[in-house]
Design a protein around this motif. Structure first.
Motif, PDB file in Angstrom:
ATOM      1  N   UNK B  33       0.834  -1.199   0.000  1.00 12.94           N
ATOM      2  CA  UNK B  33       0.000   0.000   0.000  1.00 12.94           C
ATOM      3  C   UNK B  33       0.871   1.252   0.000  1.00 12.94           C
ATOM      4  N   UNK B  35       0.343   5.311   1.111  1.00 16.56           N
ATOM      5  CA  UNK B  35      -0.487   6.332   1.742  1.00 16.56           C
ATOM      6  C   UNK B  35       0.256   7.660   1.740  1.00 16.56           C
ATOM      7  N   UNK B  37       0.209  11.119   4.371  1.00 13.84           N
ATOM      8  CA  UNK B  37      -0.306  11.558   5.669  1.00 13.84           C
ATOM      9  C   UNK B  37      -0.114  13.062   5.792  1.00 13.84           C
ATOM     10  N   UNK B  40      -4.226  16.656  10.263  1.00 15.53           N
ATOM     11  CA  UNK B  40      -5.684  16.822  10.294  1.00 15.53           C
ATOM     12  C   UNK B  40      -6.443  15.920   9.347  1.00 15.53           C
ATOM     13  N   UNK B  41      -5.755  15.307   8.407  1.00 10.73           N
ATOM     14  CA  UNK B  41      -6.421  14.444   7.418  1.00 10.73           C
ATOM     15  C   UNK B  41      -6.114  12.976   7.642  1.00 10.73           C
ATOM     16  N   UNK B  42      -5.071  12.691   8.392  1.00  7.97           N
ATOM     17  CA  UNK B  42      -4.718  11.301   8.628  1.00  7.97           C
ATOM     18  C   UNK B  42      -4.093  10.649   7.414  1.00  7.97           C
ATOM     19  N   UNK B  43      -4.083   9.335   7.422  1.00  6.81           N
ATOM     20  CA  UNK B  43      -3.539   8.574   6.301  1.00  6.81           C
ATOM     21  C   UNK B  43      -4.606   8.400   5.237  1.00  6.81           C
ATOM     22  N   UNK B  45      -5.267   6.609   1.438  1.00  3.85           N
ATOM     23  CA  UNK B  45      -4.747   5.569   0.558  1.00  3.85           C
ATOM     24  C   UNK B  45      -4.650   6.085  -0.870  1.00  3.85           C
ATOM     25  N   UNK B  59      -8.107   6.028  -2.520  1.00  4.53           N
ATOM     26  CA  UNK B  59      -9.039   7.144  -2.408  1.00  4.53           C
ATOM     27  C   UNK B  59      -8.557   8.410  -3.122  1.00  4.53           C
ATOM     28  N   UNK B  90       3.892   7.138   3.164  1.00  2.00           N
ATOM     29  CA  UNK B  90       4.118   5.910   3.920  1.00  2.00           C
ATOM     30  C   UNK B  90       3.741   4.703   3.077  1.00  2.00           C
ATOM     31  N   UNK B 103       4.326  -0.808   8.425  1.00  2.54           N
ATOM     32  CA  UNK B 103       4.688   0.415   7.721  1.00  2.54           C
ATOM     33  C   UNK B 103       6.202   0.618   7.635  1.00  2.54           C
ATOM     34  N   UNK B 105       9.329   3.584   7.320  1.00  2.00           N
ATOM     35  CA  UNK B 105       9.577   4.782   8.131  1.00  2.00           C
ATOM     36  C   UNK B 105       9.053   6.070   7.515  1.00  2.00           C
TER      37      UNK B 105
END
Lengths: 110, 112
Positions: B33, B35, B37, B40-43, B45, B59, B90, B103, B105
């Motif tokens: 995967x 992502x 980051x 305020x929005x997080x991870x 995809x 997404x 990530x 994950x 680093x």
């Protein structure tokens, strides 16, 4: 509406305190639930899975309420080393895709 | 111990450059995967892959592409970097039997 919502915090608590975080999810067909921990400038790591019956791992207790679509994490006897961001994570009804909340910041102070 | 490595920790690129981010996992995981980051929005995809040469949009795939020629390696490509792609990237991997994702680093990419 976000699929997974968390209070961003920060939660500032003294050592030894009990603190609880909640998380809500929007998809009622969600299958699996997790809490991940992310230290500052580090990658997320699995803290614990959340089971329907609730589960405990040492000072950490996770609970799931499917009817209300929320997940909780309780930390007892907080340590300085518990300071981190806690991510609520949900797996949708199929596949291996996870949806992450934006995280709740916890700061434990002496 | 599962190990996921990413090619760079920090990267600075100019607008319009082509950017390659590489991820390697050493546990023979089927799934990988990418992502990003943001505060305020997080991870979120970007893309994922269930097998070699297979990819699926996540997404927020716009502006990105991926390549998985070997099971252990999953590359993220920014064809023409833009300033709104400045972010932490990530990479993660998982098996088909469990949902825990491991994950790397992270790569902090700055596009100027």
């Amino acid at each position: 509406r976000k699929e997974v919502e968390q209070d961003p915090g920060p939660f500032n608590v003294p050592e030894g305190a009990t603190v609880a975080f909640n998380c809500t999810y929007s998809n009622s067909a969600s299958q699996s639930f997790f809490w991940y921990r992310q230290d500052c400038r580090k990658e997320p790591k699995l803290l614990m899975s959340v089971y329907s019956s609730g589960n405990e791992d040492g000072r950490f207790t996770a609970q799931l309420n499917r009817a209300s679509q929320y997940i909780s994490l309780l930390i007892r006897d907080s340590k300085l080393s518990d300071s981190a961001t806690y991510l609520c994570v949900v797996r949708m009804e199929y596949g291996n895709k996870l949806v992450f909340g934006a995280g709740t910041i916890l700061r434990v102070k002496s | 111990d599962v190990k996921v490595t990413q090619s760079s920790r920090y990267l600075v690129k100019r607008t319009g450059e082509k950017v390659f981010l590489e991820c390697v996992q050493d546990m023979d995981h089927e799934n990988m995967f990418w992502y990003r980051q943001d505060p305020g929005l997080g991870l979120r995809l970007i893309y994922f892959s269930y097998d070699v040469k297979m990819k699926e949009k996540g997404d927020i795939p716009e502006g990105y592409s991926v390549s998985r020629e070997k099971k252990e390696r999953f590359s993220l490509i920014l064809e023409s970097a833009s300033t709104n792609q400045t972010s932490m990237y990530l990479c993660a991997s998982s098996t088909d039997r469990a949902y825990e994702q491991y994950f790397g680093p992270g790569t902090r990419l700055t596009v100027t």
